[in-house]
Design a protein around this motif. Structure first.
Motif, PDB file in Angstrom:
ATOM      1  N   VAL A  47      38.936  27.898  57.205  1.00 28.04           N
ATOM      2  CA  VAL A  47      38.613  28.747  58.348  1.00 28.04           C
ATOM      3  C   VAL A  47      37.599  29.803  57.913  1.00 28.04           C
ATOM      4  CG1 VAL A  47      40.921  28.391  59.327  1.00 28.04           C
ATOM      5  CG2 VAL A  47      40.451  30.450  57.996  1.00 28.04           C
ATOM      6  N   ASN A  48      37.022  30.490  58.882  1.00 29.02           N
ATOM      7  CA  ASN A  48      36.029  31.513  58.578  1.00 29.02           C
ATOM      8  C   ASN A  48      36.611  32.603  57.685  1.00 29.02           C
ATOM      9  OD1 ASN A  48      35.691  30.429  61.469  1.00 29.02           O
ATOM     10  ND2 ASN A  48      33.641  31.060  60.875  1.00 29.02           N
ATOM     11  N   GLY A  49      35.862  32.933  56.675  1.00 32.48           N
ATOM     12  CA  GLY A  49      36.249  34.059  55.834  1.00 32.48           C
ATOM     13  C   GLY A  49      37.358  33.782  54.834  1.00 32.48           C
ATOM     14  N   ALA A  50      37.766  32.535  54.702  1.00 36.82           N
ATOM     15  CA  ALA A  50      38.857  32.213  53.765  1.00 36.82           C
ATOM     16  C   ALA A  50      38.425  32.432  52.314  1.00 36.82           C
ATOM     17  CB  ALA A  50      39.301  30.766  53.956  1.00 36.82           C
ATOM     18  N   GLY A  51      37.115  32.355  52.086  1.00 38.26           N
ATOM     19  CA  GLY A  51      36.612  32.519  50.718  1.00 38.26           C
ATOM     20  C   GLY A  51      35.973  31.251  50.183  1.00 38.26           C
ATOM     21  N   LYS A  52      35.499  30.398  51.084  1.00 37.84           N
ATOM     22  CA  LYS A  52      34.920  29.111  50.660  1.00 37.84           C
ATOM     23  C   LYS A  52      33.708  29.313  49.749  1.00 37.84           C
ATOM     24  CE  LYS A  52      34.326  27.840  54.903  1.00 37.84           C
ATOM     25  NZ  LYS A  52      35.047  28.988  55.489  1.00 37.84           N
ATOM     26  N   THR A  53      32.734  30.043  50.274  1.00 39.34           N
ATOM     27  CA  THR A  53      31.477  30.169  49.530  1.00 39.34           C
ATOM     28  C   THR A  53      31.699  30.882  48.206  1.00 39.34           C
ATOM     29  OG1 THR A  53      30.396  30.287  51.679  1.00 39.34           O
ATOM     30  CG2 THR A  53      29.058  30.840  49.769  1.00 39.34           C
ATOM     31  N   THR A  54      32.495  31.936  48.246  1.00 35.44           N
ATOM     32  CA  THR A  54      32.791  32.670  47.013  1.00 35.44           C
ATOM     33  C   THR A  54      33.497  31.747  46.017  1.00 35.44           C
ATOM     34  OG1 THR A  54      33.095  34.625  48.377  1.00 35.44           O
ATOM     35  CG2 THR A  54      33.892  34.762  46.123  1.00 35.44           C
ATOM     36  N   LYS A  75      32.426  30.585  42.183  1.00 35.22           N
ATOM     37  CA  LYS A  75      33.300  30.723  41.012  1.00 35.22           C
ATOM     38  C   LYS A  75      33.562  29.356  40.370  1.00 35.22           C
ATOM     39  CE  LYS A  75      36.200  34.184  43.337  1.00 35.22           C
ATOM     40  NZ  LYS A  75      37.597  34.353  43.781  1.00 35.22           N
ATOM     41  N   GLY A 134      32.893  27.599  58.346  1.00 31.78           N
ATOM     42  CA  GLY A 134      34.265  27.942  58.674  1.00 31.78           C
ATOM     43  C   GLY A 134      34.614  27.443  60.075  1.00 31.78           C
ATOM     44  N   THR A 167      43.015  31.745  47.859  1.00 29.59           N
ATOM     45  CA  THR A 167      42.239  32.937  47.484  1.00 29.59           C
ATOM     46  C   THR A 167      42.996  34.225  47.788  1.00 29.59           C
ATOM     47  OG1 THR A 167      41.211  33.081  49.667  1.00 29.59           O
ATOM     48  CG2 THR A 167      40.075  31.745  48.010  1.00 29.59           C
ATOM     49  N   LYS A 168      42.434  35.302  47.306  1.00 29.61           N
ATOM     50  CA  LYS A 168      42.852  36.670  47.645  1.00 29.61           C
ATOM     51  C   LYS A 168      44.284  36.986  47.214  1.00 29.61           C
ATOM     52  CE  LYS A 168      39.597  36.368  51.460  1.00 29.61           C
ATOM     53  NZ  LYS A 168      39.193  36.673  52.791  1.00 29.61           N
ATOM     54  N   GLY A 199      42.371  32.210  43.666  1.00 26.86           N
ATOM     55  CA  GLY A 199      41.343  33.254  43.620  1.00 26.86           C
ATOM     56  C   GLY A 199      42.021  34.604  43.463  1.00 26.86           C
ATOM     57  N   VAL A 200      41.591  35.342  42.440  1.00 20.29           N
ATOM     58  CA  VAL A 200      42.234  36.629  42.170  1.00 20.29           C
ATOM     59  C   VAL A 200      41.216  37.767  42.158  1.00 20.29           C
ATOM     60  CG1 VAL A 200      44.230  35.692  40.957  1.00 20.29           C
ATOM     61  CG2 VAL A 200      42.127  36.121  39.684  1.00 20.29           C
ATOM     62  N   GLY A 201      40.149  37.637  42.920  1.00 17.04           N
ATOM     63  CA  GLY A 201      39.139  38.688  42.980  1.00 17.04           C
ATOM     64  C   GLY A 201      37.821  38.109  43.452  1.00 17.04           C
TER      65      GLY A 201
END
Ligand SMILES: Nc1nc2c(ncn2[C@@H]2O[C@H](COP(=O)(O)OP(=O)(O)OP(=O)(O)O)[C@@H](O)[C@H]2O)c(=O)[nH]1
Length: 391
Positions: free
Chosen positions: A199-206, A210, A282, A343-344, A369-371
């Motif tokens: 979904v949008n903002g889940a952290g895909k690109t980040t 990584k 997303g 993530t997060k 994901g931890v950061g």
């Protein structure tokens, strides 16, 4: 993106174009490339690569997307791609990921830990533990399973000290979470094709940034496919990660993510690149036309390389609690998930949801994901996770 062109010294440029299914590789001069880049309706774009990316002369690859077999379900971008590094957020360096995980999960675990402070082992303790697990988003089914196992062991081993019950809870949680551990087998295919959804903002690109770094650490070559053709900023963000890691990013200005993925796979096959990581836009599982688009990307990937994508990975925001279950179910039913990146977890009070996932649908958690920094992606380890949660 055009800023990339201008900044770099590129004595030799290779422009690849894939037209109507036929791959052509043509050598072009800097002037030629500039012309392509500045065409107001240039179809495809760019990107950048080579290691090291900045100082050394580099190969600048421009890939033109192929017409795909099916028509695209969604989204025609109106403007040419402008991948710029200027507005995107620079990833930060990470220190002490385990500390971050502990700090993040402390919010989840505090309630559970408090149950064992100065408490004798009685029904009140079990009730408090049950409440604490539910509050930590372990979920009804997983909580019931944990409680049953804990009660049975406490009874069997005649445990009468609350501190020892805590160890039993840890053991039970590890037992439940252990099946989620799995190592991504990068050498299973050449290239290994990963499709990343969420979904949008889940952290895909980040997470892709990584993961790229993580795979490079083990000597793998990577190409990124900018399959989020809806948001120009998403391509720019991916380009930043590509530049930072010195890898190729294949992007397109129009709304055909399947074509981008198709070409990225073709490029990787031609160059024997180890891994293709395809970003996607997303989407909510309720947006059925967008879920159809995801299915199409998958089909087209298979046309580019039989069996691709080999991994369909859902990036899941670990701070959303029980909604995660619904997301996993919906994406799994639509595209058949093979793994998760959660993530997060560095800032979540809902980390217990992993136990809920383990009971509900055992899809491997490849990474957590931890950061926001490039190092803040770790393989999932059940013991480490439970220690961070309860110690
Ligand atoms: N604290 C923390 N933040 C994260 C983590 N992963 C991603 N983020 C942040 O979450 C936000 C969204 O991340 P993106 O990578 O843009 O998410 P996305 O899924 O690609 O977003 P869309 O392209 O809009 O679908 C950014 O601010 C990231 O820095 C993580 O593990 N921990």
């Amino acid at each position: 993106m055009f800023n990339f062109f201008r900044r770099k010294k590129t004595p030799e440029l290779v422009v690849e174009s894939v037209n109507d299914g036929a791959n052509e590789v043509a050598e072009k001069s800097v002037t030629d490339l500039a012309e392509i880049a500045f065409l107001p309706t240039a179809q495809l774009d760019v990107v950048e690569l080579s290691t090291p990316p900045l100082e050394e002369p580099s190969l600048l690859n421009t890939v033109e997307a192929t017409e795909t077999p099916d028509s695209v379900v969604e989204g025609e971008a109106e403007n040419p791609v402008q991948v710029s590094t200027q507005e995107a957020t620079a990833p930060t360096e990470s220190v002490g990921w385990l500390v971050r995980l502990r700090q993040g999960l402390a919010k989840t675990g505090t309630g559970i830990k408090h149950v064992f402070i100065e408490h004798k082992v009685d029904e009140a303790l079990f009730e408090q533990l049950e409440d604490a697990l539910l509050l930590a988003d372990v979920g009804v089914n997983a909580t019931a399973q944990v409680m049953e196992k804990v009660r049975a062991r406490v009874k069997k081993e005649r445990i009468d000290d609350a501190k020892n019950v805590k160890q039993v809870v840890k053991d039970v949680l590890v037992e439940i979470l252990k099946p989620l551990e799995k190592v991504l087998d990068v050498d299973a295919h050449l290239p290994l094709v990963l499709m990343i959804a969420g979904v949008n903002g889940a952290g895909k690109t980040t997470s892709i940034g990584k993961l790229t770094h993580h795979l490079q650490q083990s000597g793998k070559s990577i190409v990124l496919a900018a399959g989020d053709t809806f948001r120009a900023a998403a391509r720019e963000q991916l380009a930043v990660w590509g530049e930072r890691n010195g890898v190729t990013v294949i992007a397109q200005e129009s709304g055909d993510p399947a074509a981008v993925v198709f070409d990225a796979i073709a490029s990787a096959q031609a160059k024997k690149t180890n891994v293709v990581i395809a970003d996607t836009a997303g989407r909510l599982p309720t947006q059925l036309h967008l879920m159809d688009e995801l299915k199409k990307i998958k089909r087209v990937a298979d046309k580019s390389m039989a069996g691709a994508p080999h991994e369909v990975i859902l990036v899941l925001d670990g701070s959303i609690g029980q909604n995660a279950l619904m997301q996993v179910k919906a994406f799994d039913e639509a595209v058949g998930l093979t793994g998760l990146i959660v993530t997060k977890l560095d800032g979540s009070a809902k980390g217990g949801v992993l136990a809920a996932l383990a009971v509900d649908r055992q899809i491997p958690v490849y990474f957590i994901g931890v950061g926001e920094g490039v190092h803040d992606l770790q393989t999932f380890d059940a013991v480490e996770f439970v220690d961070a949660l309860l110690d």
